[in-house]
Enzyme design. Sequence first.
Site, PDB file in Angstrom:
ATOM      1  N   PRO A   1      -0.640  -9.177 -17.228  1.00 48.76           N
ATOM      2  CA  PRO A   1      -0.546  -8.894 -15.816  1.00 48.76           C
ATOM      3  C   PRO A   1      -1.380  -7.401 -15.504  1.00 48.76           C
ATOM      4  O   PRO A   1      -1.801  -6.845 -16.572  1.00 48.76           O
ATOM      5  CB  PRO A   1       0.990  -8.381 -15.598  1.00 48.76           C
ATOM      6  CG  PRO A   1       1.367  -8.159 -17.008  1.00 48.76           C
ATOM      7  CD  PRO A   1       0.364  -8.970 -17.909  1.00 48.76           C
TER       8      PRO A   1
ATOM      9  N   GLY B   1       6.439  -0.987 -19.210  1.00 50.10           N
ATOM     10  CA  GLY B   1       7.064  -1.846 -18.609  1.00 50.10           C
ATOM     11  C   GLY B   1       8.130  -1.501 -17.533  1.00 50.10           C
ATOM     12  O   GLY B   1       7.953  -0.472 -16.577  1.00 50.10           O
TER      13      GLY B   1
ATOM     14  N   SER C   1       1.623   3.274 -19.375  1.00 51.06           N
ATOM     15  CA  SER C   1       1.079   2.265 -20.132  1.00 51.06           C
ATOM     16  C   SER C   1       1.741   1.122 -19.831  1.00 51.06           C
ATOM     17  O   SER C   1       2.872   0.920 -19.292  1.00 51.06           O
ATOM     18  CB  SER C   1       0.983   2.432 -21.666  1.00 51.06           C
ATOM     19  OG  SER C   1       2.161   2.108 -22.382  1.00 51.06           O
ATOM     20  N   LYS C   2       1.084  -0.176 -19.912  1.00 52.52           N
ATOM     21  CA  LYS C   2       1.528  -1.545 -19.788  1.00 52.52           C
ATOM     22  C   LYS C   2       2.730  -1.666 -20.599  1.00 52.52           C
ATOM     23  O   LYS C   2       3.814  -2.315 -19.970  1.00 52.52           O
ATOM     24  CB  LYS C   2       0.638  -2.574 -20.158  1.00 52.52           C
ATOM     25  CG  LYS C   2      -0.547  -3.058 -19.316  1.00 52.52           C
ATOM     26  CD  LYS C   2      -0.877  -4.127 -19.899  1.00 52.52           C
ATOM     27  CE  LYS C   2      -2.197  -4.417 -18.837  1.00 52.52           C
ATOM     28  NZ  LYS C   2      -2.963  -6.064 -18.985  1.00 52.52           N
ATOM     29  N   ARG C   3       2.929  -0.974 -21.821  1.00 52.04           N
ATOM     30  CA  ARG C   3       4.119  -1.166 -22.673  1.00 52.04           C
ATOM     31  C   ARG C   3       5.206  -0.429 -22.073  1.00 52.04           C
ATOM     32  O   ARG C   3       6.341  -0.714 -22.358  1.00 52.04           O
ATOM     33  CB  ARG C   3       3.695  -0.741 -24.078  1.00 52.04           C
ATOM     34  CG  ARG C   3       3.166  -1.745 -24.685  1.00 52.04           C
ATOM     35  CD  ARG C   3       2.778  -1.265 -26.046  1.00 52.04           C
ATOM     36  NE  ARG C   3       1.954   0.036 -26.060  1.00 52.04           N
ATOM     37  CZ  ARG C   3       0.672   0.035 -25.672  1.00 52.04           C
ATOM     38  NH1 ARG C   3      -0.020  -1.063 -25.835  1.00 52.04           N
ATOM     39  NH2 ARG C   3      -0.008   1.242 -25.931  1.00 52.04           N
TER      40      ARG C   3
END
Length: 508
Positions: A17, A269, A265-267
């Site tokens: 995403p 979430g 960051s993406k992580r």
Amino acid sequence: MTDRKVRVRFAPSPTGPLHMGGVRTALFNYLFAKKHGGDFLLRIEDTDQNRYVPGAEEYIMESLEWCGIKVDEGIREGGEFGPYRQSERKEIYKQYSNELIEKGFAYFAFDTADDLDAYRKEAEEKKETFTYNVACRGGLKNSLVLSEAEVKAKIEAGEPFVVRFKFPENEIIEMNDLIRGEVKVNTNTLDDKVLYKSDGMPTYHLANIVDDHLMNISHVIRGEEWLPSLPLHVSLYKAFGWETTMPEFAHLPLLLKPTGNGKLSKRDGDKLGFPVFPLFWKAPNGDTASGYREEGYFADAFVNLLALLGWNPGTEQEIFTMDELIQLFSLERVTKSGSKFDPKKAEWFNHQYMTLKSAEELTELFIPELEEKGIALNKEMVIRIVGMIKERANFVKDFWEQSAYFFEAPTAYDEKFIKKQWKENTPQLMADVKDLLLGVEDFNALNAKQAVSDYIEKNELGFGAIMNALRLCVVGAGKGADLFEIIEIIGQQEVVKRIEKAVANIKK
Ligand code: GLU
């Protein structure tokens, strides 16, 4: 700025995403393009097949669409500089990789993954870091060392190879960044980056430069994480002889976690309690991540809050339409330092847009929830209700909690409020109020209020005592919109029923 036509591109890799920082990059590119009457391109950089994630491309396009970022040229829109998906341009990159080798700006390297590991270990033992560059390339397995015949034989035998850029020795590369100004780097500190691989795929660096050139890109606006690649990119433009049409560069500041500690960051979430993606995402393996759209953010509020992450108009103004952003945007007002994301401020933005939106528009968003709850709808009435409660809500999903009493009689009564407001004689007083409300002929807020006020005055009662008890009957608690507005909306029969129910059920 030169009089060259502005053409910018958003060039995501479909590896999952799109992060909200990526949406911000797309937005700044879009605002810049539209401000200068230019084109906004969407190029899909999918040369790393190992990281390709099905569904990511669609997700990227849907995210831009939701935000109102319109693509002029792209994989769906087409355009005269296509194809816009890099995996469909493989032949082009091969030709340019060969050109660099022929001109002496690149070379074949045959070092295997194990070789590279060994070089790294060896360097570590000497407390150094291994860099494939001028200092050591003369002693490794590449076409700078091997004879032409040896190289040919290896390639013909199908031995895997990569093509590396050959940085010149001890040269200062001078670069200009529209946000950061002059940047200088000595080539001896740089790694001879891989440009092309024997599997027929270019790396990001080669594909990116070739495409920006062929697509006639005038400005490269991207995240700060790409700044370290700039010396290579500028060197590639020089090597190809494309210096005069090289785009200008602008590297956008990072988005930081709310604490300011590190990049968002993406992580991260949903771990920090808010989404980092524009839309809900379901990964092919079933993992999910929340998105701003599904959490109830309005697209215009989301765009507005992103615009102010790293850019400001130089005034106190905080609420902007897309058109205003286009008018006001400039790269000069993009900050150098990272921009902290504040989830509370994000909610504030949504609230501001809530107050700006019409009750009619918001009602359309509320109706599905009412239908699901089996509420018999009178749209005019819902519009009125929404008009009364929207100022108290950040999201449409808060509407029900703020307005349930309009649609259903209370099923419970606030204990604390009862203790304070429900006296021994209250049931009798409420019975009187019920009778007099039944007697109001032209039933509306004004007439109902008049009748109750007259009664209070005639009997020398406390205004607060009656109003609070009546509110308890109608709403079930000491909260809610204007009491007589509520009474008008729910109607005479319903008020009477609610008073009867309360009197029967409230026990002290
Ligand atoms: N494909 C790169 C990315 O995913 C694009 C970087 C650039 O804009 O040059 O961010």
